[in-house]
Design a protein around this motif. Structure first.
Motif, short mmCIF file in Angstrom:
data_model
loop_
_atom_site.label_atom_id
_atom_site.label_comp_id
_atom_site.label_asym_id
_atom_site.label_seq_id
_atom_site.Cartn_x
_atom_site.Cartn_y
_atom_site.Cartn_z
N GLY A 235 0.82 -1.09 0.06
CA GLY A 235 0.04 -0.21 0.03
C GLY A 235 0.78 1.43 -0.05
N THR A 236 2.19 1.04 -0.33
CA THR A 236 3.12 2.37 -0.29
C THR A 236 3.83 2.22 -1.48
N LEU A 237 3.89 3.60 -2.17
CA LEU A 237 4.93 3.89 -3.24
C LEU A 237 6.33 3.76 -2.69
N VAL A 238 7.12 2.99 -3.52
CA VAL A 238 8.44 2.68 -3.05
C VAL A 238 9.16 2.86 -4.45
N CYS A 239 10.63 3.19 -4.27
CA CYS A 239 11.61 3.07 -5.15
C CYS A 239 12.20 1.63 -5.06
N LEU A 240 12.12 0.82 -6.26
CA LEU A 240 12.77 -0.49 -6.18
C LEU A 240 14.34 -0.56 -6.49
N PHE A 241 15.01 -1.35 -6.06
CA PHE A 241 16.48 -1.35 -6.39
C PHE A 241 16.88 -2.95 -6.47
N VAL A 242 17.90 -3.10 -7.64
CA VAL A 242 18.54 -4.31 -7.53
C VAL A 242 20.06 -4.05 -7.11
N GLN A 243 20.43 -4.78 -6.02
CA GLN A 243 21.80 -4.57 -5.75
C GLN A 243 22.56 -5.91 -6.24
N LYS A 244 23.83 -5.42 -6.73
CA LYS A 244 24.79 -6.36 -7.16
C LYS A 244 26.13 -6.10 -6.75
N ASN A 245 27.07 -6.98 -6.17
CA ASN A 245 28.49 -6.49 -5.84
C ASN A 245 28.46 -5.35 -5.02
N GLY A 246 27.57 -5.03 -3.98
CA GLY A 246 27.69 -3.93 -3.16
C GLY A 246 27.07 -2.55 -3.87
N LYS B 285 9.18 -8.25 -10.32
CA LYS B 285 10.18 -9.69 -10.43
C LYS B 285 10.97 -10.06 -9.31
N ALA B 286 11.36 -11.15 -9.41
CA ALA B 286 12.34 -11.62 -8.23
C ALA B 286 13.68 -11.06 -8.23
N LYS B 287 13.96 -10.36 -9.26
CA LYS B 287 15.19 -9.62 -9.34
C LYS B 287 15.48 -8.26 -8.17
N TRP B 288 14.38 -7.92 -7.87
CA TRP B 288 14.52 -6.66 -7.06
C TRP B 288 14.97 -7.16 -5.46
N THR B 289 15.88 -6.45 -5.03
CA THR B 289 16.54 -6.94 -3.64
C THR B 289 16.13 -5.87 -2.47
N HIS B 290 16.09 -4.45 -2.89
CA HIS B 290 15.73 -3.47 -1.78
C HIS B 290 14.63 -2.58 -2.31
N TRP B 291 14.39 -1.82 -1.39
CA TRP B 291 13.01 -0.70 -1.68
C TRP B 291 13.41 0.36 -0.67
N ALA B 292 12.95 1.38 -1.10
CA ALA B 292 12.97 2.62 -0.08
C ALA B 292 11.70 3.80 -0.59
N VAL B 293 10.98 4.33 0.47
CA VAL B 293 9.95 5.04 0.53
C VAL B 293 10.40 6.66 0.21
N PRO B 294 10.13 7.08 -0.88
CA PRO B 294 10.78 8.38 -1.26
C PRO B 294 9.93 9.36 -0.02
N ASN B 295 11.23 10.31 0.46
CA ASN B 295 10.66 11.18 1.56
C ASN B 295 9.86 12.30 1.07
N GLY B 296 8.63 12.35 1.73
CA GLY B 296 7.70 13.35 1.08
C GLY B 296 6.59 12.96 0.56
N ILE B 297 6.57 11.42 0.02
CA ILE B 297 5.49 11.06 -0.52
C ILE B 297 4.36 10.79 0.54
N ASP B 298 2.95 10.99 -0.02
CA ASP B 298 1.88 10.89 1.20
C ASP B 298 1.65 9.44 1.18
N GLY B 299 1.25 8.92 2.41
CA GLY B 299 0.87 7.65 2.70
C GLY B 299 2.10 6.77 2.64
N GLY B 300 3.15 7.33 2.73
CA GLY B 300 4.61 6.68 2.72
C GLY B 300 5.35 6.68 3.86
#
Length: 326
Positions: free
Chosen positions: A140-151, A178-193
């Protein structure tokens, strides 16, 4: 959420939609997510942050290592934009790469991600109100998704519930996460997040690496262990939670004493191996010092040998020297 995937929209159409949603009082989450969906089908151009897709923009960013800038562009080598899917109705679309796409969508509601790349965006604490690994992603929250490889973060996109909108494979596209995503982050200032950060599970017995200059409860714990094992951590300061020169010296002495037992390095730093050695040595049962054996010298003259041996046996003959006369 609404879908804007029936055909490729022009930049002008998306701008109009954003203006409409703002006038209707839609939430920031709604505007950002639907803006991303409205951009589905637009071209991926490495290094682009939302500029209109033109031949000059593509050529300005062209590198042999990034052929997507050139892919499917009929006008790149002298052709015309006319009839191109990225020139709908004779109007321009915009182009991005992955971190440019997320930043541009968030810019529509006044949120600006700091950092030139996915890794620097992730590492800039002020960008986010919460973040974590994909195993504890909030719903229920908008996030930025990330794929981490080799740090490093090698890719990013926008996510909502179990869906993603990202810029890869030459275009912006919408898909199930997809299963490739490893991390998430909620943007600062987004409502409901504004969610509480979900702590990562801490392995049992885990302690941080500490060294000279550190302070806190973990330093105090290490000092207590060293003190109980007989190492001098400083008579004046003692167990104070401050990793100073004397504590460093005590650590080095401990590491030197047990270098062969635990394969330690004598560096004065308490990392996982030194913590483990301290814990194991502290857990060993303490051996009480043996009381000194009291001995006595008693001379009795005029006894026969057998009489002397009989008397000595009553007090432990192993500790007696028996002399007698026959």
């Amino acid at each position: 959420m609404e879908r804007w995937q029936k055909e490729v929209n022009s930049a002008k159409q998306v701008d109009a939609l954003v203006g409409q949603w703002k006038a209707e009082g839609k939430s920031k989450t709604y505007i950002v997510w639907n803006t991303a969906l409205a951009c589905v089908g637009w071209p991926y151009v490495f290094g682009a942050w939302g500029a209109e897709c033109t031949v000059s923009e593509r050529k300005k960013r062209y590198r042999d290592s990034h052929p997507t800038i050139k892919t499917a562009c009929k006008a790149f080598d002298g052709g015309s934009c006319s009839g191109c899917k990225w020139f709908p109705g004779g109007e321009r679309v915009r182009c991005y790469d992955c971190r440019g796409f997320t930043d541009w969508c968030l810019n529509r509601v006044g949120i600006d991600l700091k950092g030139e790349g996915a890794t620097s965006q992730w590492n800039t604490a002020s960008n986010w109100s919460a973040k974590g690994t994909i195993s504890n992603i909030p719903s229920g929250t908008l996030v930025c998704l990330f794929v981490q490889k080799n740090g490093k973060m090698e890719h990013t996109g926008l996510g909502m519930n179990n869906e993603t909108c990202e810029c890869s494979s030459g275009v912006q596209h919408f898909t199930q996460r997809k299963a490739k995503w490893t991390h998430w982050a909620v943007p600062n200032g987004i409502d409901g997040g504004q969610v509480e950060p979900i702590p990562e599970p801490t392995p049992s017995g885990w302690r941080p690496t500490i060294r000279r200059g550190d302070k806190g409860d973990y330093v105090k714990e290490a000092q207590t262990m060293l003190h109980n094992l007989g190492y001098d951590i400083g008579a004046k300061t003692g167990i104070d939670g401050a990793f100073g020169r004397m504590t460093e010296s005590a650590v080095q002495c401990f590491q030197g004493d047990h270098i062969g037992d635990y394969h330690l390095v004598v560096d004065g730093i308490i990392g996982p191996m030194t913590w483990d050695a301290l814990e194991k040595e502290t857990a060993k049962p303490k051996q009480e010092p043996a009381e000194p054996v009291k001995t006595y010298t008693v001379k009795i003259r005029g006894l026969a040998l057998d009489e002397a041996q009989k008397i000595a046996s009553q007090y432990g003959s192993s500790a007696a020297i028996v002399e007698g006369s026959d």
